[in-house]
Enzyme design. Structure first.
Site, mmCIF file in Angstrom:
data_model
loop_
_atom_site.group_PDB
_atom_site.id
_atom_site.type_symbol
_atom_site.label_atom_id
_atom_site.label_comp_id
_atom_site.label_asym_id
_atom_site.label_seq_id
_atom_site.Cartn_x
_atom_site.Cartn_y
_atom_site.Cartn_z
ATOM 1 N N GLU A 42 177.840 52.048 -24.993
ATOM 2 C CA GLU A 42 177.495 51.963 -26.417
ATOM 3 C C GLU A 42 177.765 50.588 -27.019
ATOM 4 O O GLU A 42 177.321 50.287 -28.111
ATOM 5 C CB GLU A 42 178.263 53.032 -27.208
ATOM 6 C CG GLU A 42 177.779 54.443 -26.943
ATOM 7 C CD GLU A 42 178.326 55.051 -25.654
ATOM 8 O OE1 GLU A 42 179.160 54.409 -24.982
ATOM 9 O OE2 GLU A 42 177.910 56.172 -25.316
ATOM 10 N N ASP A 69 149.394 29.761 -17.094
ATOM 11 C CA ASP A 69 149.682 31.094 -17.600
ATOM 12 C C ASP A 69 149.527 31.251 -19.075
ATOM 13 O O ASP A 69 149.640 30.297 -19.823
ATOM 14 C CB ASP A 69 151.171 31.397 -17.375
ATOM 15 C CG ASP A 69 151.421 31.717 -15.967
ATOM 16 O OD1 ASP A 69 150.501 32.158 -15.312
ATOM 17 O OD2 ASP A 69 152.570 31.500 -15.549
ATOM 18 N N PRO A 115 170.692 43.495 -27.651
ATOM 19 C CA PRO A 115 169.581 43.572 -28.622
ATOM 20 C C PRO A 115 169.828 42.731 -29.870
ATOM 21 O O PRO A 115 168.920 42.537 -30.672
ATOM 22 C CB PRO A 115 169.493 45.068 -28.958
ATOM 23 C CG PRO A 115 170.719 45.701 -28.427
ATOM 24 C CD PRO A 115 171.304 44.797 -27.389
ATOM 25 N N ARG A 175 160.133 31.977 -11.467
ATOM 26 C CA ARG A 175 158.755 31.577 -11.158
ATOM 27 C C ARG A 175 158.415 30.193 -11.699
ATOM 28 O O ARG A 175 157.378 29.634 -11.375
ATOM 29 C CB ARG A 175 157.757 32.637 -11.635
ATOM 30 C CG ARG A 175 157.779 32.902 -13.108
ATOM 31 C CD ARG A 175 156.920 34.093 -13.457
ATOM 32 N NE ARG A 175 155.495 33.837 -13.269
ATOM 33 C CZ ARG A 175 154.799 32.974 -13.992
ATOM 34 N NH1 ARG A 175 155.387 32.281 -14.939
ATOM 35 N NH2 ARG A 175 153.518 32.818 -13.775
#
Ligand code: ADE
Length: 262
Positions: free
Chosen positions: A114, A166, A87, A151
């Site tokens: 953690e 897209d 993150p 993709r």
């Protein structure tokens, strides 16, 4: 494109064995190697984590098994990028997917528990996050990256054009799509789409993609790759919609040379 995924939970990756990614693997357009770095644990108990120095709750992933697993990967003939999912990384985006789709091999290291020993960061060329939220581990993030990158590999999607049209591929959200019936519960398909007039349809689609992006994701505006005719579409949109008119000033600096009417 080859993917190597370093994880403690290889069984989580079943979703990569279905649908389009399954076909891409069967046709050798992509390959996915799952490496359980517990296999590289040094201790006889196969420990891959330990208590944090300085105290505190939880366990921390040890560096040795992950370093050993990366070093044991077969040599790549071509370019390799090592990515750590966390993150704290740079937020993943379509443009990163496009950039990474040019590599021969992507190595994805999934953090878990953690946290991980800070020295593991030195193994990675890039740290990437899926967004400002915390997952239980990097596995879901790695799957999202494999999907979004795969993709873009030529041949993975049936139709060559479909990846280019897209949402996000030119900085815009995608235009609205319709199929039959022409009327459903009183909701009509826009007449222009049934007209068969391709130039007008393309103009309508571009305008609706701009409208959507301005209304739903104004944060994307600075990244839009404007085309010469967009200026006229933006002027029309501003006349039709007050909240788009608010953006008028902001697009002045993006203003293209209006040399072509769409
Ligand atoms: N691991 C835990 N949370 C994550 C996130 N938001 N992105 C990538 N990896 C993660």
């Amino acid at each position: 494109m080859h993917f190597a995924i370093l994880t403690l939970f290889p069984e989580m990756f079943a979703p990569l064995q279905g649908s389009i990614l399954k076909r891409a693997q069967n046709t050798d357009l992509i390959s996915i190697r799952l490496v359980n770095f517990r296999d590289y644990a040094l201790s006889k108990h196969n420990n891959v984590d330990d208590l944090p120095y300085g105290g505190g709750a939880g366990m921390v992933l040890k560096p040795e098994p992950i370093y050993a697993a990366v070093r044991d990967l077969p040599e790549t003939v071509g370019s390799r990028k090592v990515i750590l999912t966390t993150p704290q990384g740079r937020v993943f985006s379509q443009s990163l997917a496009e950039e990474w789709s040019k590599y021969t091999e992507l190595v994805l290291i999934c953090g878990h528990y953690e946290g991980f020993d800070e020295r593991i960061r030195d193994l990675a060329d890039e740290e990437v996050s899926l967004g400002d939220f915390v997952l239980t581990g990097g596995e879901l993030a790695a799957m999202v990256i494999v999907d979004a990158v795969s993709r873009l590999i030529p041949g993975v999607l049936g139709e060559a054009a479909s990846a280019q049209e897209d949402s996000h591929s030119d900085g815009l959200l995608e235009y609205p799509q319709y199929t039959r019936p022409p009327e459903f519960e009183g909701k009509q398909v826009p007449e222009i789409l049934i007209s068969g007039h391709h130039a007008k349809i393309n103009r309508w689609r571009r305008k609706e993609a701009l409208r959507r992006t301005f209304l739903r994701r104004p944060d994307l505006i600075p990244g839009i790759k404007l085309e010469p005719g967009d200026y006229f579409l933006l002027e029309e949109l501003a006349e039709e919609n007050l909240s788009i008119a608010v953006w008028r000033e902001k697009w002045q600096y993006l203003r293209p040379i209006p040399n072509k009417r769409r």
